[in-house]
Design an enzyme around this catalytic site. Structure first.
Site, PDB file in Angstrom:
ATOM      1  CG  PHE A 191       9.257  -1.039   0.929  1.00 58.91           C
ATOM      2  CD1 PHE A 191       8.932  -1.081   2.383  1.00 58.91           C
ATOM      3  CD2 PHE A 191       9.014  -1.950   0.161  1.00 58.91           C
ATOM      4  CE1 PHE A 191       8.231  -2.483   2.565  1.00 58.91           C
ATOM      5  CE2 PHE A 191       8.521  -3.181   0.302  1.00 58.91           C
ATOM      6  CZ  PHE A 191       8.131  -3.300   1.721  1.00 58.91           C
ATOM      7  CG  HIS A 244       6.403  -6.218   5.949  1.00 59.79           C
ATOM      8  ND1 HIS A 244       6.795  -5.179   6.348  1.00 59.79           N
ATOM      9  CD2 HIS A 244       5.961  -6.099   4.826  1.00 59.79           C
ATOM     10  CE1 HIS A 244       6.225  -4.315   5.808  1.00 59.79           C
ATOM     11  NE2 HIS A 244       5.670  -4.775   4.854  1.00 59.79           N
ATOM     12  CE1 TYR A 298       6.105   3.965   4.164  1.00 56.04           C
ATOM     13  CE2 TYR A 298       6.990   4.853   2.178  1.00 56.04           C
ATOM     14  CZ  TYR A 298       7.086   4.021   3.176  1.00 56.04           C
ATOM     15  OH  TYR A 298       8.262   2.983   3.269  1.00 56.04           O
ATOM     16  CG  ASP A 320      -2.115   0.644   1.184  1.00 55.05           C
ATOM     17  OD1 ASP A 320      -2.653   0.925   0.311  1.00 55.05           O
ATOM     18  OD2 ASP A 320      -2.449   1.203   2.249  1.00 55.05           O
TER      19      ASP A 320
END
Length: 223
Positions: free
Chosen positions: A79, A188, A68, A66
């Site tokens: 990321f 993760h 930010y 997703d």
């Protein structure tokens, strides 16, 4: 439908752009903006991953979930954050692993554009999100689109590296032909799970070893 996306991606993904679900994504985003909702990333960045890393240039795929959802962070690369924004916790942990794996000093910024320019497709499963509402666009059709991206890369390209971090990313393994691609899985990098197998996974050195075995130039992971 005319989507502003790099030409080689436009060509391979045109069947997706022509499907009803994609028109529904576009209509949803237009309606949300007209209702005054703030959507990230800004329109010009929605396809940034594709525009920075053309189809034939992809060597490595790093899958995020997703964008930010806070101001000035998202710019269409998983990321990664825009210049001037402190690296978020997951990215800090990615940098820690880079240091352990390749002895790369911790970068002072969070912009991963340099990776993307070398062939690292920084792909989020959802390409948009509403401000302050994580996963708010996970059910509007983006997953169908990005699943097709992963499948198309698997089918039409050879010898790529897929980095799948966390349960959600690992759920995409069925889309990838592991007989011809290198699939690396780990926990993760979030602070909630990084100690359960992300740290010391050595994905960055493993990716470069694989690329070199295939006669490809390795990624310079320093930033």
């Amino acid at each position: 439908m005319d989507v502003q996306i790099e030409q080689s991606w436009k060509q391979v993904l045109q069947p997706e752009f022509d499907k009803p679900y994609f028109a529904e994504i576009v209509q949803f985003l237009k309606a949300e903006k007209q209702a005054g909702k703030i959507i990230y990333p800004a329109g010009k960045y929605i396809f940034n991953a594709f525009n920075t890393t053309p189809f034939a240039n992809v060597k490595v795929v790093i899958l995020g979930q997703d964008p930010y959802h806070n101001p000035h962070q998202a710019h269409g690369l998983s990321f990664s954050v825009q210049d001037g924004i402190a690296p978020p916790p997951s990215l800090v942990n990615i940098y820690k692993e880079l240091g352990t794996d390749l002895n790369i000093p911790r970068p002072t910024h969070g912009n991963l554009q340099k990776w993307a320019e070398q062939g690292v497709l920084l792909l989020n499963a959802s390409l948009t999100v509403e401000q302050n509402k994580p996963m708010s666009h996970s059910k509007i059709g983006w997953h169908e689109f990005t699943n097709s991206v992963i499948k198309t890369l698997s089918e039409q390209r050879e010898h790529l590296v897929f980095m799948l971090w966390g349960g959600f990313a690992k759920s995409k393994m069925s889309l990838i032909d592991s007989n011809k691609h290198c699939v690396l899985t780990a926990a993760h990098p979030s602070p909630l799970s990084a100690y359960n197998g992300f740290f010391y996974c050595k994905h960055f050195s493993k990716a470069n070893a694989w690329l070199q075995q295939q006669g490809a130039t390795p990624i310079d992971w320093s930033l």
